[in-house]
Motif scaffolding. Structure first.
Motif, PDB file in Angstrom:
ATOM      1  N   GLU A 376       5.897   1.380  13.667  1.00  0.00           N
ATOM      2  CA  GLU A 376       5.500   2.855  13.241  1.00  0.00           C
ATOM      3  C   GLU A 376       5.684   2.087  11.214  1.00  0.00           C
ATOM      4  N   ASP A 377       4.192   3.186  10.887  1.00  0.00           N
ATOM      5  CA  ASP A 377       4.373   1.999   9.622  1.00  0.00           C
ATOM      6  C   ASP A 377       4.284   3.461   9.059  1.00  0.00           C
ATOM      7  N   GLN A 378       4.996   4.047   8.086  1.00  0.00           N
ATOM      8  CA  GLN A 378       5.257   5.009   6.929  1.00  0.00           C
ATOM      9  C   GLN A 378       5.114   4.584   6.051  1.00  0.00           C
ATOM     10  N   TYR A 379       5.105   5.353   4.850  1.00  0.00           N
ATOM     11  CA  TYR A 379       4.956   5.393   3.118  1.00  0.00           C
ATOM     12  C   TYR A 379       6.283   5.288   2.948  1.00  0.00           C
ATOM     13  N   LYS A 380       6.973   4.793   2.080  1.00  0.00           N
ATOM     14  CA  LYS A 380       7.793   4.615   1.223  1.00  0.00           C
ATOM     15  C   LYS A 380       8.502   3.726  -0.045  1.00  0.00           C
ATOM     16  N   VAL A 381       8.726   4.121  -1.003  1.00  0.00           N
ATOM     17  CA  VAL A 381       9.206   3.235  -1.836  1.00  0.00           C
ATOM     18  C   VAL A 381      10.553   2.623  -1.462  1.00  0.00           C
ATOM     19  N   VAL A 649      -0.310  -1.564  -0.303  1.00  0.00           N
ATOM     20  CA  VAL A 649       1.250  -2.154  -0.252  1.00  0.00           C
ATOM     21  C   VAL A 649       1.789  -0.893  -1.096  1.00  0.00           C
ATOM     22  N   TYR A 650       2.987  -0.752  -0.242  1.00  0.00           N
ATOM     23  CA  TYR A 650       4.175   0.257  -1.043  1.00  0.00           C
ATOM     24  C   TYR A 650       4.544  -0.097  -1.706  1.00  0.00           C
ATOM     25  N   PRO A 651       5.060   0.516  -2.887  1.00  0.00           N
ATOM     26  CA  PRO A 651       5.466   0.137  -4.322  1.00  0.00           C
ATOM     27  C   PRO A 651       7.426   0.124  -3.414  1.00  0.00           C
ATOM     28  N   TRP A 679      14.171   3.240 -15.082  1.00  0.00           N
ATOM     29  CA  TRP A 679      12.660   3.493 -14.666  1.00  0.00           C
ATOM     30  C   TRP A 679      12.622   4.937 -13.625  1.00  0.00           C
ATOM     31  N   LYS A 680      13.737   5.002 -13.862  1.00  0.00           N
ATOM     32  CA  LYS A 680      13.694   6.689 -13.080  1.00  0.00           C
ATOM     33  C   LYS A 680      11.979   7.238 -13.815  1.00  0.00           C
ATOM     34  N   GLU A 681      11.720   7.403 -13.807  1.00  0.00           N
ATOM     35  CA  GLU A 681      10.177   7.791 -14.435  1.00  0.00           C
ATOM     36  C   GLU A 681       8.962   8.001 -14.337  1.00  0.00           C
ATOM     37  N   ASP A 682       9.565   6.318 -14.306  1.00  0.00           N
ATOM     38  CA  ASP A 682       8.061   4.841 -14.153  1.00  0.00           C
ATOM     39  C   ASP A 682       8.119   5.597 -12.492  1.00  0.00           C
ATOM     40  N   ILE A 683       8.779   5.685 -11.052  1.00  0.00           N
ATOM     41  CA  ILE A 683       9.364   4.949  -9.592  1.00  0.00           C
ATOM     42  C   ILE A 683       8.713   6.428  -9.474  1.00  0.00           C
ATOM     43  N   LEU A 684       8.890   7.830 -10.184  1.00  0.00           N
ATOM     44  CA  LEU A 684       8.253   9.349  -9.962  1.00  0.00           C
ATOM     45  C   LEU A 684       6.791   9.169  -9.919  1.00  0.00           C
ATOM     46  N   SER A 685       6.580   8.718 -11.221  1.00  0.00           N
ATOM     47  CA  SER A 685       5.000   8.620 -11.652  1.00  0.00           C
ATOM     48  C   SER A 685       4.204   7.567 -10.755  1.00  0.00           C
ATOM     49  N   LYS A 686       4.657   6.416 -10.590  1.00  0.00           N
ATOM     50  CA  LYS A 686       3.936   5.917  -9.720  1.00  0.00           C
ATOM     51  C   LYS A 686       3.404   6.222  -8.289  1.00  0.00           C
ATOM     52  N   ASN A 687       4.492   6.526  -8.236  1.00  0.00           N
ATOM     53  CA  ASN A 687       5.105   7.565  -6.474  1.00  0.00           C
ATOM     54  C   ASN A 687       3.753   8.100  -6.401  1.00  0.00           C
ATOM     55  N   SER A 688       3.812   9.427  -7.403  1.00  0.00           N
ATOM     56  CA  SER A 688       2.955  10.705  -7.854  1.00  0.00           C
ATOM     57  C   SER A 688       1.772  10.360  -6.833  1.00  0.00           C
ATOM     58  N   ARG A 689       0.948   9.375  -8.354  1.00  0.00           N
ATOM     59  CA  ARG A 689      -0.111   8.342  -7.650  1.00  0.00           C
ATOM     60  C   ARG A 689       0.049   7.754  -6.301  1.00  0.00           C
ATOM     61  N   LEU A 690       0.021   6.952  -6.197  1.00  0.00           N
ATOM     62  CA  LEU A 690       0.300   6.082  -4.504  1.00  0.00           C
ATOM     63  C   LEU A 690      -0.233   7.040  -3.502  1.00  0.00           C
ATOM     64  N   VAL A 691       1.493   8.289  -3.104  1.00  0.00           N
ATOM     65  CA  VAL A 691       1.523   9.005  -2.195  1.00  0.00           C
ATOM     66  C   VAL A 691       0.426   9.498  -1.724  1.00  0.00           C
ATOM     67  N   GLU A 692      -0.686   9.753  -3.087  1.00  0.00           N
ATOM     68  CA  GLU A 692      -2.241  11.197  -3.058  1.00  0.00           C
ATOM     69  C   GLU A 692      -2.864  10.505  -1.769  1.00  0.00           C
ATOM     70  N   VAL A 693      -2.998   8.842  -1.845  1.00  0.00           N
ATOM     71  CA  VAL A 693      -3.938   8.090  -1.472  1.00  0.00           C
ATOM     72  C   VAL A 693      -3.415   7.376   0.144  1.00  0.00           C
ATOM     73  N   LEU A 694      -2.171   7.017   0.256  1.00  0.00           N
ATOM     74  CA  LEU A 694      -1.421   5.485   1.320  1.00  0.00           C
ATOM     75  C   LEU A 694      -0.820   6.671   2.053  1.00  0.00           C
TER      76      LEU A 694
END
Length: 753
Positions: A376-381, A649-651, A679-694
């Protein structure tokens, strides 16, 4: 040298050579002026990216001459025909669908700049290296001393019995024609050294797929890092040495061998393309890969040809100490490495004759053989935590709590409150005594991070919330002074009888490497320990990618033996855990692995490499989720964000609850920035971009990867969606899509540029 490269080289000179009185702002102005003159394309046109090829650069395949004497037809099917030259055992293979002929030798060889030795090497099916009775290393091809091979037809091809006259070494080569292509075999019982000389290595059809320096458009493919191409043309001709790499990395038991390389290949294969989407070969080493070194040459390195070939090592050269002052001599293994050579060559055509087609061909093979399982290939951070670390002291060591169980819980709650609950957590340093210098011991849990009850409770709570909580394990390394193993009895030995180990450093004790069967026993014990506590998520490091021999007298274990033990280890853990995670696992560990951690996203940047490609990602995407290395230790975060979108690739982040400053006097002193609050805000911001496509391509396979223009990649998935990634500083726009600079998007049913 071009102007743009010259200007880049000037920058470090300014930084180091400016007069002491120069103001810092003057330096900054000079550097900014230089950078402004450098085209941004220099970055995405480097070999760390895939290069775009314009249609006009595509060339039609040269017309092939009719196959005649001295070649004789040996086998034929609906797709292919196999011919052999009985004198040299050179072959020609005709692809009936395209009319293209693949040759292992050269016609009209006298027209090329090759001396006698190279002519013999090129035309001969087999070339060997050996050591004579005086210890001298020598090379012999079939033609070197006028050997007369005995070629015998078989049902699907032929056998060739070869006696190398100079060395008196005998080899029987078996060649079969299949629907997919060719199969070359030299079983270990088909090799006879005689009594005079020692066989050290063998090359098999090294010039199959070779291309002259002024030949057609195409490339060689090497599974270096995520994958690498060496295109035919000017870009690859600056190298002054071949690219050499061992499959599965170097064998630590003969680590100081002169045959060992500084490159690492995680896949036992290589390929060539002659005209993209026209004709190609994918060569997969089914047996003998544990002793294989893949070497790629470009024009100017020995010959005027591009060629790539495996070399199979029957003996390695290693250092044998002869006195306590560490003096000694280099010697070859006395006993020959016993292995079968089995090289499977897939003849590719049309839409499969490119690196994507090669990756899909390998993927299909692994799925069919059960070596790759559809997970099962599910997007996760991925957040990887350091729980506690050892702090060396004058009289005794102490333990530093870096991230407690309660802090992990708080971080998860904060991220969930901000909408991020697609998480995968890894927790290292949970064992009593801290992360370093305590392996292979596991339980009890370090009390300073919360103790066992709190750890198990967190694991269970997170599992109920759909967040897997992995506990870090390593069944291969053992620190001097740590518990859980029986001294040298459990440690593998090198060919020179010394223990396989890494030496002591400023903050590390000596680290030993355990015998594979001991590692397996530790893994089985760990699975039981986890089960009794209700823990079912395990992340395994080192064991998943380190492969070495054990030369203990009377109990020798080869790399092939070790692979089989590790295969059983991972399959067993895969059955006993909910979902096993592994760091950079080699293919033999894939059948038991559910999550691939720290997947490479770049190649090694070797000089002759022209492109980095997502070969490994194309093989795995949709079948096994894979995660990046830690974002917060990368140099160029924005570029890596684009690379994650392009490669699927998942972050990942390396996280601590406390400031990493407290780790300055510990083995983890090289962690500079990891605190969650930073790093909390960076985690949230990069996730918000990647999750849209991946998120839209979960469980989908990559069907096509291409560069639609320099610096713009298009990746099409099995559900028809295409991710467009723009690395350039300008907006990419065509009739189908618009992508801002340094950005990416996803579209349905993209028709291409």
């Amino acid at each position: 040298m071009s102007k743009k490269w010259s200007m880049l080289l000037i920058i470090p000179l300014i930084l180091t050579g400016s007069s002491a009185g120069a103001a810092e702002e003057e330096k900054d102005e000079i550097i900014e002026e230089i950078i402004s003159e450098v085209p941004q394309s220099i970055f995405y046109e480097s070999n760390q990216f895939t290069q775009a090829i314009e249609d006009e650069e595509m060339t039609e395949q040269a017309p092939q001459e009719e196959i005649g004497e001295p070649y004789e037809l040996m086998a034929e099917n609906d797709r292919l025909a196999l011919y052999v030259d009985p004198k040299t055992v050179a072959i020609k293979t005709l692809n009936k669908n395209t009319g293209y002929v693949w040759s292992s030798g050269l016609d009209n060889i006298e027209e090329y700049r090759l001396n006698n030795t190279w002519q013999q090497f090129v035309q001969s099916a087999v070339t060997i290296d050996y050591v004579d009775q005086r210890g001298n290393g020598k090379t012999e091809s079939i033609l070197t001393n006028g050997s007369q091979p005995m070629v015998t037809p078989t049902n699907n091809g032929f056998k060739a019995f070869i006696v190398f006259i100079g060395s008196n070494i005998e080899v029987t080569l078996e060649v079969d024609l299949t629907e997919e292509g060719l199969n070359f075999r030299i079983p270990k019982e088909n090799v006879d050294e005689g009594k005079r000389n020692l066989l050290t290595s063998l090359r098999l059809y090294p010039f199959l797929g070779a291309s002259f320096q002024t030949g057609q458009e195409g490339y060689m493919m090497i599974p270096d890092g995520s994958g690498a191409l060496i295109r035919y043309g000017e870009k690859s001709q600056f190298a002054d040495a071949p690219l050499s790499a061992t499959v599965y990395g170097r064998d630590l038991s003969v680590a100081n061998s002169s045959n060992q390389m500084n490159q690492y290949l995680s896949l036992p294969l290589y390929g060539v393309v002659h005209g993209s989407h026209q004709n190609g070969l994918l060569s997969i080493i089914n047996s003998g890969e544990h002793y294989a070194e893949i070497t790629a040459y470009t024009p100017g390195v020995s010959t005027d040809f591009y060629w790539v070939s495996p070399e199979f090592h029957y003996r390695y050269n290693y250092f044998q100490p002869t006195s306590r002052d560490k003096s000694g001599v280099n010697v070859y293994q006395q006993d020959r490495n016993a292995f079968d050579i089995d090289l499977q060559v897939h003849v590719l055509e049309n839409e499969k004759a490119n690196y994507t087609g090669m990756a899909k061909t390998y993927q299909e093979k692994l799925l069919e053989e059960g070596q790759l399982v559809d997970r099962e290939d599910q997007y996760k951070v991925r957040l990887e935590y350091l729980g506690s670390e050892t702090k060396p002291g004058l009289l005794w060591n102490s333990v530093l709590p870096v991230t407690t169980v309660d802090q992990v819980r708080e971080h998860v709650d904060e991220l969930k409150a901000d909408g991020l609950d697609d998480l995968l957590l890894v927790y290292r340093g949970w064992t009593k005594g801290g992360f370093t210098n305590t392996l292979p011991a596991r339980f009890p849990v370090e009390k300073k991070i919360g103790g066992e009850d709190e750890l198990v409770e967190l694991h269970d709570d997170l599992e109920a919330e759909g967040i897997p909580f992995y506990l870090y394990n390593d069944f291969t390394t053992a620190y001097k002074g740590a518990g859980g193993y029986e001294g040298s009895k459990d440690v593998a030995r090198q060919a020179n009888s010394q223990l396989v180990m890494w030496g002591k450093t400023k903050n590390y004790n000596e680290m030993y490497f355990l015998k594979p069967e001991i590692s397996k026993a530790h893994a089985e014990a760990a699975a039981d320990e986890f089960s009794t506590r209700g823990l079912n998520h395990m992340a395994v490091d080192f064991t998943s990618y380190m492969l070495y021999s054990d030369f203990e007298d009377g109990k020798e274990r080869t790399r092939e033996d070790a692979e089989e033990t590790y295969r059983e280890l991972f399959e067993g853990l895969g059955e006993k855990t909910a979902a096993l995670a592994a760091y950079m696992p080699n293919p033999y560990a894939w059948s038991g692995t559910h999550h691939y951690l720290s997947i490479p996203m770049y190649s090694s940047n070797y000089m002759m490499v022209t492109d980095t490609i997502p070969f490994l990602q194309i093989v795995l995407k949709g079948l096994m989720p894979y995660y990046s290395n830690y974002v917060n230790v990368q140099v160029n975060e924005q570029q890596d964000l684009l690379r994650m979108a392009e490669y699927g690739v998942y972050p990942s982040y390396f996280i601590t609850g406390e400031s990493p400053a407290i780790l300055a006097d510990t083995p983890s002193y090289d962690i500079f920035t990891s605190q969650f609050s930073v790093w909390k805000e960076d985690i949230l911001s990069k996730n918000s971009r990647l999750v849209e496509v991946l998120k839209q391509v979960e469980n989908e396979t990559i069907e096509q990867h291409e560069m639609v223009s320099p610096g713009v990649a298009a990746v099409t998935y099995s559900n028809g969606k295409t991710i467009i990634v723009n690395y350039t500083t300008e907006t990419f726009e065509d009739e189908n899509v618009q992508v801002d600079s340094m950005d990416f998007t996803i579209v349905d049913q993209w028709k291409g540029a």
